[in-house]
Motif scaffolding. Structure first.
Motif, PDB file in Angstrom:
ATOM      1  N   ASP A  45       0.836  -1.195   0.000  1.00  0.00           N
ATOM      2  CA  ASP A  45       0.000   0.000   0.000  1.00  0.00           C
ATOM      3  C   ASP A  45       0.875   1.249   0.000  1.00  0.00           C
ATOM      4  N   VAL A  46       1.906   1.260   0.809  1.00  0.00           N
ATOM      5  CA  VAL A  46       2.812   2.412   0.873  1.00  0.00           C
ATOM      6  C   VAL A  46       3.559   2.569  -0.454  1.00  0.00           C
ATOM      7  N   LEU A  47       4.019   1.458  -1.024  1.00  0.00           N
ATOM      8  CA  LEU A  47       4.711   1.515  -2.310  1.00  0.00           C
ATOM      9  C   LEU A  47       3.763   2.008  -3.410  1.00  0.00           C
ATOM     10  N   HIS A  48       2.526   1.566  -3.374  1.00  0.00           N
ATOM     11  CA  HIS A  48       1.529   2.021  -4.352  1.00  0.00           C
ATOM     12  C   HIS A  48       1.299   3.527  -4.215  1.00  0.00           C
ATOM     13  N   THR A  78       5.523   8.312 -22.327  1.00  0.00           N
ATOM     14  CA  THR A  78       5.789   6.874 -22.322  1.00  0.00           C
ATOM     15  C   THR A  78       6.170   6.407 -20.922  1.00  0.00           C
ATOM     16  N   ALA A  79       7.008   7.171 -20.237  1.00  0.00           N
ATOM     17  CA  ALA A  79       7.377   6.825 -18.856  1.00  0.00           C
ATOM     18  C   ALA A  79       6.140   6.843 -17.954  1.00  0.00           C
ATOM     19  N   HIS A  80       5.267   7.794 -18.167  1.00  0.00           N
ATOM     20  CA  HIS A  80       4.016   7.910 -17.415  1.00  0.00           C
ATOM     21  C   HIS A  80       3.167   6.650 -17.592  1.00  0.00           C
ATOM     22  N   THR A  81       3.062   6.180 -18.834  1.00  0.00           N
ATOM     23  CA  THR A  81       2.283   4.973 -19.129  1.00  0.00           C
ATOM     24  C   THR A  81       2.927   3.740 -18.511  1.00  0.00           C
ATOM     25  N   ARG A  82       4.236   3.600 -18.639  1.00  0.00           N
ATOM     26  CA  ARG A  82       4.932   2.425 -18.079  1.00  0.00           C
ATOM     27  C   ARG A  82       4.858   2.425 -16.556  1.00  0.00           C
ATOM     28  N   LEU A  83       4.915   3.597 -15.954  1.00  0.00           N
ATOM     29  CA  LEU A  83       4.787   3.663 -14.497  1.00  0.00           C
ATOM     30  C   LEU A  83       3.382   3.244 -14.079  1.00  0.00           C
ATOM     31  N   TRP A  84       2.378   3.589 -14.867  1.00  0.00           N
ATOM     32  CA  TRP A  84       1.023   3.141 -14.567  1.00  0.00           C
ATOM     33  C   TRP A  84       0.949   1.622 -14.595  1.00  0.00           C
ATOM     34  N   GLN A  85       1.624   1.006 -15.562  1.00  0.00           N
ATOM     35  CA  GLN A  85       1.617  -0.452 -15.647  1.00  0.00           C
ATOM     36  C   GLN A  85       2.250  -1.058 -14.389  1.00  0.00           C
ATOM     37  N   ALA A  86       3.326  -0.467 -13.906  1.00  0.00           N
ATOM     38  CA  ALA A  86       3.955  -0.958 -12.670  1.00  0.00           C
ATOM     39  C   ALA A  86       3.021  -0.767 -11.482  1.00  0.00           C
ATOM     40  N   THR A  87       2.339   0.363 -11.438  1.00  0.00           N
ATOM     41  CA  THR A  87       1.400   0.635 -10.356  1.00  0.00           C
ATOM     42  C   THR A  87       0.248  -0.368 -10.369  1.00  0.00           C
ATOM     43  N   ALA A  88      -0.237  -0.706 -11.550  1.00  0.00           N
ATOM     44  CA  ALA A  88      -1.324  -1.676 -11.665  1.00  0.00           C
ATOM     45  C   ALA A  88      -0.871  -3.060 -11.185  1.00  0.00           C
ATOM     46  N   GLU A  89       0.372  -3.421 -11.459  1.00  0.00           N
ATOM     47  CA  GLU A  89       0.882  -4.717 -11.004  1.00  0.00           C
ATOM     48  C   GLU A  89       1.041  -4.760  -9.487  1.00  0.00           C
ATOM     49  N   ILE A  90       1.447  -3.640  -8.889  1.00  0.00           N
ATOM     50  CA  ILE A  90       1.536  -3.563  -7.421  1.00  0.00           C
ATOM     51  C   ILE A  90       0.136  -3.730  -6.825  1.00  0.00           C
ATOM     52  N   HIS A  91      -0.858  -3.088  -7.425  1.00  0.00           N
ATOM     53  CA  HIS A  91      -2.234  -3.197  -6.955  1.00  0.00           C
ATOM     54  C   HIS A  91      -2.714  -4.648  -7.039  1.00  0.00           C
ATOM     55  N   SER A  92      -2.401  -5.310  -8.143  1.00  0.00           N
ATOM     56  CA  SER A  92      -2.797  -6.716  -8.307  1.00  0.00           C
ATOM     57  C   SER A  92      -2.112  -7.603  -7.274  1.00  0.00           C
ATOM     58  N   ARG A 128      -7.357   4.976  -4.372  1.00  0.00           N
ATOM     59  CA  ARG A 128      -6.216   5.650  -4.997  1.00  0.00           C
ATOM     60  C   ARG A 128      -5.995   5.101  -6.402  1.00  0.00           C
ATOM     61  N   HIS A 129      -6.098   3.786  -6.540  1.00  0.00           N
ATOM     62  CA  HIS A 129      -5.865   3.152  -7.839  1.00  0.00           C
ATOM     63  C   HIS A 129      -6.948   3.543  -8.844  1.00  0.00           C
ATOM     64  N   LEU A 130      -8.184   3.591  -8.418  1.00  0.00           N
ATOM     65  CA  LEU A 130      -9.270   3.996  -9.313  1.00  0.00           C
ATOM     66  C   LEU A 130      -9.111   5.448  -9.762  1.00  0.00           C
ATOM     67  N   ALA A 131      -8.703   6.326  -8.845  1.00  0.00           N
ATOM     68  CA  ALA A 131      -8.509   7.733  -9.204  1.00  0.00           C
ATOM     69  C   ALA A 131      -7.373   7.879 -10.220  1.00  0.00           C
ATOM     70  N   ALA A 132      -6.279   7.166  -9.998  1.00  0.00           N
ATOM     71  CA  ALA A 132      -5.165   7.219 -10.948  1.00  0.00           C
ATOM     72  C   ALA A 132      -5.573   6.595 -12.279  1.00  0.00           C
ATOM     73  N   GLY A 133      -6.382   5.555 -12.224  1.00  0.00           N
ATOM     74  CA  GLY A 133      -6.842   4.902 -13.442  1.00  0.00           C
ATOM     75  C   GLY A 133      -7.682   5.816 -14.321  1.00  0.00           C
ATOM     76  N   HIS A 134      -8.484   6.670 -13.701  1.00  0.00           N
ATOM     77  CA  HIS A 134      -9.288   7.617 -14.483  1.00  0.00           C
ATOM     78  C   HIS A 134      -8.386   8.560 -15.272  1.00  0.00           C
ATOM     79  N   SER A 135      -7.332   9.040 -14.629  1.00  0.00           N
ATOM     80  CA  SER A 135      -6.449   9.976 -15.334  1.00  0.00           C
ATOM     81  C   SER A 135      -5.691   9.285 -16.461  1.00  0.00           C
ATOM     82  N   ILE A 136      -5.264   8.049 -16.265  1.00  0.00           N
ATOM     83  CA  ILE A 136      -4.510   7.361 -17.325  1.00  0.00           C
ATOM     84  C   ILE A 136      -5.423   7.027 -18.503  1.00  0.00           C
ATOM     85  N   ARG A 137      -6.681   6.684 -18.231  1.00  0.00           N
ATOM     86  CA  ARG A 137      -7.600   6.340 -19.323  1.00  0.00           C
ATOM     87  C   ARG A 137      -7.954   7.547 -20.182  1.00  0.00           C
TER      88      ARG A 137
END
Length: 154
Positions: A45-48, A78-92, A128-137
């Motif tokens: 959670d802290v890392l996310h 591109t870095a923003h998108t790849r960081l989102w992918q890492a964040t999504a994996e931490i959430h999973s 937090r993940h849902l809020a970040a997901g809205h911005s990435i989408r």
């Protein structure tokens, strides 16, 4: 009123956050007689939270860099998108770890932010993940979010 910092004192909070991550990494890597403790949900959670804050920062940097320097802006996007992918994996990974506060269930790996009974940190990380997901989408396409391979071209 604007405040100016000296070039050697620019971005002190970002440097402090980086130092904190380096310290934490060294602390985990220390050889000890006690076997290392596996990661827990609070740790993820802290890392996310750290990654989503960095995600917002990259978003702002890309937005301000893109108009005057389009090529550099594309790299930041591109870095923003790849960081989102890492964040999504931490959430999973968070949802795949056992919940020590409740009985294990078959739905432990699913995200249910509407469930208030699970409480923190589940509620916190999912919101937090849902809020970040809205911005990435809003700024990427599904094709951009697909897993990728990177080849170094020199």
């Amino acid at each position: 009123m604007t405040y100016r910092t000296r070039p050697d004192d620019a971005h002190p909070y970002l440097r402090a956050a980086s130092a904190g991550v380096r310290y934490h990494t060294r602390a985990l890597a220390r050889p000890t007689a006690i076997p290392p403790v596996p990661v827990d949900r609070v740790h993820l959670d802290v890392l996310h939270a750290h990654l989503t804050a960095l995600h917002r920062l990259l978003d702002q940097l890309a937005e301000t860099t893109r108009p005057p320097h389009p090529a550099a802006g594309r790299h930041l996007i591109t870095a923003h998108t790849r960081l989102w992918q890492a964040t999504a994996e931490i959430h999973s990974a968070f949802h795949l770890l056992p919940n020590n506060t409740a009985a294990p269930s078959a739905e432990a790996s699913e995200c249910h932010p509407e469930r208030l009974l699970e409480g923190p940190p589940v509620l916190t990380i999912c919101q937090r993940h849902l809020a970040a997901g809205h911005s990435i989408r809003r700024k990427t396409t599904p094709t951009d979010l697909r897993p990728h391979t990177t080849a170094c071209v020199r």
